[in-house]
Design an enzyme around this catalytic site. Structure first.
Site, PDB file in Angstrom:
ATOM      1  N   ASN A 297       0.845  -1.191   0.000  1.00 14.71           N
ATOM      2  CA  ASN A 297       0.000   0.000   0.000  1.00 14.71           C
ATOM      3  C   ASN A 297       0.880   1.242   0.000  1.00 14.71           C
ATOM      4  OD1 ASN A 297       0.554   0.742   2.887  1.00 14.71           O
ATOM      5  ND2 ASN A 297      -0.470  -1.237   3.236  1.00 14.71           N
TER       6      ASN A 297
ATOM      7  N   ASP B 256      -4.235  -6.196   4.123  1.00 15.57           N
ATOM      8  CA  ASP B 256      -5.299  -7.116   4.539  1.00 15.57           C
ATOM      9  C   ASP B 256      -5.170  -8.491   3.883  1.00 15.57           C
ATOM     10  OD1 ASP B 256      -6.610  -5.279   6.233  1.00 15.57           O
ATOM     11  OD2 ASP B 256      -7.529  -4.320   4.496  1.00 15.57           O
TER      12      ASP B 256
ATOM     13  N   LYS C 272      11.467 -15.027 -10.257  1.00 16.38           N
ATOM     14  CA  LYS C 272      10.700 -13.920 -10.821  1.00 16.38           C
ATOM     15  C   LYS C 272       9.706 -14.425 -11.853  1.00 16.38           C
ATOM     16  CE  LYS C 272      11.152  -9.697 -13.551  1.00 16.38           C
ATOM     17  NZ  LYS C 272      12.063  -8.796 -14.276  1.00 16.38           N
TER      18      LYS C 272
ATOM     19  N   PHE D 276      -5.650   2.810  14.088  1.00 15.28           N
ATOM     20  CA  PHE D 276      -5.914   3.791  13.039  1.00 15.28           C
ATOM     21  C   PHE D 276      -6.885   3.198  12.026  1.00 15.28           C
ATOM     22  CE2 PHE D 276      -2.467   5.941  14.901  1.00 15.28           C
ATOM     23  CZ  PHE D 276      -2.377   7.217  14.361  1.00 15.28           C
TER      24      PHE D 276
ATOM     25  N   LYS E 208     -14.324  -0.831  13.807  1.00 17.51           N
ATOM     26  CA  LYS E 208     -12.985  -1.276  14.205  1.00 17.51           C
ATOM     27  C   LYS E 208     -12.737  -1.025  15.685  1.00 17.51           C
ATOM     28  CE  LYS E 208     -10.708  -0.707   9.714  1.00 17.51           C
ATOM     29  NZ  LYS E 208      -9.626  -0.018   8.964  1.00 17.51           N
TER      30      LYS E 208
ATOM     31  N   LYS F  15     -12.077  -4.531  17.593  1.00 19.69           N
ATOM     32  CA  LYS F  15     -10.693  -4.793  18.009  1.00 19.69           C
ATOM     33  C   LYS F  15     -10.451  -4.435  19.478  1.00 19.69           C
ATOM     34  CE  LYS F  15      -9.059  -3.814  13.291  1.00 19.69           C
ATOM     35  NZ  LYS F  15      -8.598  -5.142  12.896  1.00 19.69           N
TER      36      LYS F  15
END
Length: 393
Positions: free
Chosen positions: A209, A277, A287, A318, A332, A336
């Protein structure tokens, strides 16, 4: 936030010297007494009259100037300062300070003061990245000087790179953090995660990300400066990691194991990292070649670190979202079992991955929320740590 503070503003010979006028104006509006020191070369870019009009004080431009009560006896100016801010700071000025020279009013003041010194560099990108400049910066940091990293982008010389003077908001936030440094986390152990995880596809490619790690590093540095013992689990390297125990990882699985070990005996865990995720179900040993017209990837969930790591410590998470920011963050927070979640809309231009600023909403376990305005990431970090300090006490 600078009311009744005396700030010595040093301006050196950079094309960014005109931006010092904005800094001086903002400091005065915030209640500071601003004493300006201008090097000889700075006066080639901006006139002392401009700074005199903004501060209602005559800038000091020479060791032997009579117009200012501090001019001849530079030690008086050094003693009067609550902080010395040099913005912009050229490579030449940084080199001279690193060598301990005292051959003009600015270098003499810095050498004589016991006040904190904050330096905001601005120069050509090649000059900034030069080994000599980096060695000089490292030497000054080791002596307790605070640096405000320059920004990357197009420079006045036409080059693209790192060397542009940091935004006024970022510089003033750093100055505020230094002047109002707290020690309310002394004796506390805090674990912070930073960066985005990289899940390998083959020896060359990965699924990841856009997280830069800047928010995590801002939290770690702020907690360190407030007296905490900080263990930073990070996927990225940042320049100012002195005083931090840094554990480098790449994948979500590696981060999970590192966090499990780091939280033993910790008072708080702040999960600022953007953990992928999903990860490829299989990793190719070599490769993958481009020959095929398409490539099908099978992905599997990565471990949920906040759900899997157990312990008696304060838990801060976050939520980087693109839709239904508050709704997703609340899920969340409850799912959590967090004490606090920091909700961030990453589609906002000044709050996206890699930005120097952030605009977030703090959602607390007891149900109340606090919207923070757009501010530098370090200022956001201080707000989060304000809560943490109270919670831990």
């Amino acid at each position: 936030m600078f009311k009744e503070k005396t700030i010595v503003l040093g301006i050196t010979g950079s094309v960014a010297a005109y931006k010092a006028a904005d800094l001086a104006s903002r400091l005065v509006q915030a209640g500071a007494a601003v004493e300006v020191i201008m090097t000889e070369s700075a006066q080639k870019f901006i006139a002392p009259l401009t700074l005199r009009a903004l501060t209602n004080r005559q800038p000091v431009t020479s060791m032997w100037q009579d117009a200012n009560k501090f001019s001849i006896e530079h030690v008086s100016l050094a003693d009067a300062a609550d902080a010395v801010l040099i913005a912009p700071a050229t490579a030449n000025t940084i080199a001279r300070l690193a060598c301990g020279l005292a051959d003009d009013i600015l270098s003499s003041t810095v050498l004589a003061t016991r006040a904190p010194v904050i330096i905001a560099p601005a120069m050509n990108c090649n000059m900034y990245e030069n080994a000599a400049t980096q060695a000089n910066i490292a030497a000054l940091k080791s002596r307790g000087f605070t640096f405000v990293e320059p920004e990357s982008g197009r420079l006045a010389c036409g080059a693209e790179g790192k060397g542009r003077l940091a935004a006024a908001e970022v510089i003033l936030a750093a100055l505020d953090a230094v002047l109002n440094r707290k020690n309310d986390l002394a004796g506390r152990s805090i674990v912070v995660t930073a960066g985005g995880t990289r899940e390998p596809l083959d020896p060359v490619r990965y699924v990841g990300n856009r997280s830069s790690g800047k928010m995590g590093y801002a939290l770690a540095a702020a907690a360190r400066d407030r007296g905490a013992s900080v263990r930073l689990v990070s996927t990225v390297d940042m320049p100012d990691s002195s005083g931090l125990s840094v554990i480098r990882v790449e994948t979500a699985a590696q981060m999970l194991e590192a966090v499990r070990d780091a939280v033993k005996g910790a008072d708080a865990l702040i999960m600022a990292a953007a953990v992928a995720d999903f990860r490829p179900s299989t990793v190719a040993g070599d490769k993958i070649k481009k020959g095929a017209t398409s490539l099908d990837l099978k992905l599997e969930p990565t471990p949920d670190i906040l759900s899997e790591v157990k312990g008696d410590f304060v838990r801060v998470g976050f939520a980087a979202e693109t839709v239904d920011l508050i709704g997703n963050a609340k899920k969340k927070l409850a799912g959590k079992n967090l004490d606090l979640i920091v909700a961030n809309d990453v589609t906002a231009p000044d709050s996206s991955f890699g930005a120097e600023t952030n605009m977030v909403t703090l959602l607390f376990k007891d149900g109340h929320a606090e919207d923070l305005p757009l501010m530098p990431k370090r200022a956001v970090a201080e707000k989060i740590l304000d809560y943490l300090a109270v919670r831990l006490s």
